[in-house]
Design a protein around this motif. Structure first.
Motif: not given
Length: 180
Positions: A66, A137, A141-142, A147
């Motif tokens: 990531s 990924w 987070s989005s 995403e």
């Protein structure tokens, strides 16, 4: 798991697309997590495929890292295929050796499946859609929109990796499993 997927995947219609039995999956995952020996050859290949995708999702920071997420996503924006391949090879050099070894085997399996896509209906695009979210990924987070766009880009990258795996990883990728 990879050995079984290499053997049975190319002749299995919808491999990686169809889910295995949820109860069997859960039981086998618990056994594997506890260190109990299991004979996956006695189980559905779809359960094995589901277990393998789950294993990939459990790799901390993803197998493609990531931390390199932005670089992976931008690879396909570069010039011609040769430049894309060189960029991918440079990114692979930044991965831990264990990740690189596992990637070679994964793409050896995916290549074998893709070579028989007329039989199994899993061409590079279909395989990429199924496996890409398990390979990389974003580190944070989005929103669902961001995403969704990310997953499309990673799927395109994985499709490119499948289609060009011999040039990226070397021709020996087709014989990593020997004569099983």
């Amino acid at each position: 798991m990879l050995s079984l997927l290499y053997q049975e995947g190319p002749s299995t219609k919808g491999i990686f697309r169809r889910s295995g039995n949820a109860k069997t999956f859960k039981e086998l995952k618990e056994k594997l997590d506890s260190g109990t020996e299991v004979d996956l050859a006695r189980e559905s290949i779809f359960v094995t495929a589901s277990l393998f995708k789950d294993f990939l999702r459990d790799i901390p920071g993803s197998i493609l890292s990531s931390q390199l997420c932005d670089k992976w996503v931008s690879v396909l924006d570069q010039g011609n295929n040769e430049e894309k391949i060189k960029s991918i090879q440079r990114l692979i050099e930044h991965l831990p050796r264990a990740n690189v070894v596992l990637l070679r085997y994964i793409f050896g399996v995916l290549h074998g499946i893709e070579m028989r896509s007329e039989e199994n209906q899993m061409n590079a695009f279909n395989l990429a859609v199924c496996i890409a979210p398990s390979l990389l990924w974003p580190p944070v987070s989005s929103t669902p929109d961001i995403e969704s766009e990310f997953i499309k880009k990673i799927s395109s990258l994985v499709e490119f990796l499948i289609e060009n795996c011999c040039r990226i990883f070397g021709d020996e990728i087709t014989s990593l499993f020997g004569d099983i």
